[in-house]
Design a protein around this motif. Structure first.
Motif, PDB file in Angstrom:
ATOM      1  N   LEU A 137       5.258   7.985  10.228  1.00 36.09           N
ATOM      2  CA  LEU A 137       4.843   8.927  11.268  1.00 36.09           C
ATOM      3  C   LEU A 137       4.434  10.268  10.673  1.00 36.09           C
ATOM      4  O   LEU A 137       3.510  10.923  11.136  1.00 36.09           O
ATOM      5  N   GLY A 138       5.124  10.651   9.621  1.00 38.67           N
ATOM      6  CA  GLY A 138       4.911  11.974   9.032  1.00 38.67           C
ATOM      7  C   GLY A 138       5.818  12.978   9.711  1.00 38.67           C
ATOM      8  O   GLY A 138       6.380  12.711  10.773  1.00 38.67           O
ATOM      9  N   ASN A 139       5.978  14.135   9.106  1.00 35.95           N
ATOM     10  CA  ASN A 139       6.893  15.142   9.640  1.00 35.95           C
ATOM     11  C   ASN A 139       6.340  15.899  10.834  1.00 35.95           C
ATOM     12  O   ASN A 139       7.075  16.575  11.524  1.00 35.95           O
ATOM     13  N   GLY A 140       5.052  15.828  11.059  1.00 38.14           N
ATOM     14  CA  GLY A 140       4.466  16.457  12.233  1.00 38.14           C
ATOM     15  C   GLY A 140       4.196  17.943  12.077  1.00 38.14           C
ATOM     16  O   GLY A 140       4.483  18.561  11.055  1.00 38.14           O
ATOM     17  N   ARG A 141       3.652  18.503  13.144  1.00 35.55           N
ATOM     18  CA  ARG A 141       3.222  19.902  13.168  1.00 35.55           C
ATOM     19  C   ARG A 141       4.390  20.881  13.054  1.00 35.55           C
ATOM     20  O   ARG A 141       4.241  21.984  12.547  1.00 35.55           O
ATOM     21  N   TYR A 142       5.553  20.492  13.554  1.00 36.22           N
ATOM     22  CA  TYR A 142       6.716  21.386  13.582  1.00 36.22           C
ATOM     23  C   TYR A 142       7.601  21.116  12.372  1.00 36.22           C
ATOM     24  O   TYR A 142       8.756  20.695  12.497  1.00 36.22           O
ATOM     25  N   SER A 143       7.073  21.364  11.186  1.00 31.69           N
ATOM     26  CA  SER A 143       7.804  21.057   9.956  1.00 31.69           C
ATOM     27  C   SER A 143       7.386  22.012   8.842  1.00 31.69           C
ATOM     28  O   SER A 143       6.339  22.658   8.917  1.00 31.69           O
ATOM     29  N   VAL A 144       8.214  22.053   7.807  1.00 34.23           N
ATOM     30  CA  VAL A 144       7.867  22.839   6.623  1.00 34.23           C
ATOM     31  C   VAL A 144       6.617  22.254   5.965  1.00 34.23           C
ATOM     32  O   VAL A 144       5.741  23.001   5.531  1.00 34.23           O
ATOM     33  N   ASP A 145       6.544  20.925   5.905  1.00 36.57           N
ATOM     34  CA  ASP A 145       5.348  20.307   5.319  1.00 36.57           C
ATOM     35  C   ASP A 145       4.075  20.803   5.995  1.00 36.57           C
ATOM     36  O   ASP A 145       3.091  21.112   5.331  1.00 36.57           O
ATOM     37  N   ALA A 146       4.085  20.898   7.314  1.00 39.41           N
ATOM     38  CA  ALA A 146       2.895  21.370   8.040  1.00 39.41           C
ATOM     39  C   ALA A 146       2.614  22.838   7.729  1.00 39.41           C
ATOM     40  O   ALA A 146       1.448  23.232   7.588  1.00 39.41           O
ATOM     41  N   LEU A 147       3.668  23.644   7.589  1.00 40.71           N
ATOM     42  CA  LEU A 147       3.488  25.069   7.274  1.00 40.71           C
ATOM     43  C   LEU A 147       2.807  25.278   5.933  1.00 40.71           C
ATOM     44  O   LEU A 147       2.058  26.239   5.758  1.00 40.71           O
ATOM     45  N   ILE A 148       3.079  24.386   4.990  1.00 42.45           N
ATOM     46  CA  ILE A 148       2.475  24.544   3.663  1.00 42.45           C
ATOM     47  C   ILE A 148       1.238  23.661   3.489  1.00 42.45           C
ATOM     48  O   ILE A 148       0.707  23.547   2.387  1.00 42.45           O
ATOM     49  N   GLY A 149       0.788  23.033   4.572  1.00 41.84           N
ATOM     50  CA  GLY A 149      -0.433  22.243   4.544  1.00 41.84           C
ATOM     51  C   GLY A 149      -0.286  20.867   3.922  1.00 41.84           C
ATOM     52  O   GLY A 149      -1.262  20.264   3.502  1.00 41.84           O
ATOM     53  N   ARG A 150       0.918  20.370   3.858  1.00 37.02           N
ATOM     54  CA  ARG A 150       1.177  19.058   3.268  1.00 37.02           C
ATOM     55  C   ARG A 150       1.398  18.058   4.394  1.00 37.02           C
ATOM     56  O   ARG A 150       2.404  18.109   5.089  1.00 37.02           O
ATOM     57  N   LYS A 151       0.468  17.149   4.568  1.00 34.29           N
ATOM     58  CA  LYS A 151       0.556  16.191   5.679  1.00 34.29           C
ATOM     59  C   LYS A 151       0.427  14.777   5.137  1.00 34.29           C
ATOM     60  O   LYS A 151      -0.662  14.302   4.877  1.00 34.29           O
ATOM     61  N   LYS A 152       1.565  14.131   4.953  1.00 31.52           N
ATOM     62  CA  LYS A 152       1.561  12.747   4.487  1.00 31.52           C
ATOM     63  C   LYS A 152       2.097  11.864   5.593  1.00 31.52           C
ATOM     64  O   LYS A 152       3.177  12.107   6.126  1.00 31.52           O
ATOM     65  N   SER A 153       1.336  10.843   5.941  1.00 29.71           N
ATOM     66  CA  SER A 153       1.778   9.875   6.932  1.00 29.71           C
ATOM     67  C   SER A 153       0.992   8.592   6.721  1.00 29.71           C
ATOM     68  O   SER A 153       0.009   8.572   5.986  1.00 29.71           O
ATOM     69  N   GLY A 154       1.456   7.530   7.337  1.00 28.71           N
ATOM     70  CA  GLY A 154       0.747   6.266   7.267  1.00 28.71           C
ATOM     71  C   GLY A 154       1.486   5.217   6.468  1.00 28.71           C
ATOM     72  O   GLY A 154       2.681   5.333   6.168  1.00 28.71           O
TER      73      GLY A 154
END
Length: 189
Positions: A137-154
């Motif tokens: 699913l990935g960590n989503g928009r409300y996450s530290v990953d999203a804050l730093i532009g890291r979006k891994k899912s799939g």
């Protein structure tokens, strides 16, 4: 690209709702799984028996050296719990969770059937499965990953979490699982 495909198939509003739904689902899953893992790790250190009790328990399970494994399990549960709760470094905390649950299923829950109320592996399977689902699913928009532009899912993060977690658990079991023989297993010379 994924966003463009959603807009083409469903329109802009439905695509945004689908993305928001995934973000909320990831947040709820992280808010459930992360604190639970942290609490289990913390309990191994500061619970009624403390680290000494956890060491004794791990010794009885056959994990050698038990003191090292007690500390590693507690630290890994707490770190994975924080990582999942904050939504950072997906899929690494999920892989750690799968590893922890795989070892628990192969030691403490082994031979006790499926249902957790009988000591079975139901709980470990649900927690491990939830971790792999979160990696996908990935960590989503409300996450530290999203804050730093890291979006891994799939599929790749999910396979990474499952594969690395199970492989590390298998290696740990091969190298460190040395249960004492049961009385009926000893061979008299």
């Amino acid at each position: 690209m994924r966003q463009l495909m959603r807009w083409a198939m469903f329109g802009k509003k439905k695509a945004a709702a689908a993305t928001e739904g995934r973000d909320v689902a990831a947040l709820v899953l992280r808010a459930t799984l992360g604190p639970m893992l942290f609490a289990h790790g913390y309990n191994k250190v500061a619970g009624p028996g403390g680290l000494a009790g956890t060491t004794g328990w791990f010794e009885s399970l056959g994990l050698k050296p038990a003191e090292v494994h007690a500390r590693l399990a507690a630290g890994t549960e707490m770190a994975a719990g924080v990582g999942i709760a904050l939504g950072v470094a997906n899929p690494l905390p999920a892989a750690a969770t799968v590893g922890l649950m795989s070892v628990a299923a192969a030691t403490d829950h082994k031979g006790k059937g499926f249902f957790v109320f009988k000591g079975g592996w139901e709980y470990t399977a649900v927690v491990g499965g939830a971790a792999v689902a979160l990696a996908a699913l990935g960590n989503g928009r409300y996450s530290v990953d999203a804050l730093i532009g890291r979006k891994k899912s799939g599929l790749r993060p999910a396979l990474f979490a499952a594969g690395v977690g199970v492989a590390n658990a298998a290696l740990l079991m091969k190298l460190c699982y040395k249960p004492d023989p049961k009385p009926d297993e000893t061979i008299e010379a």
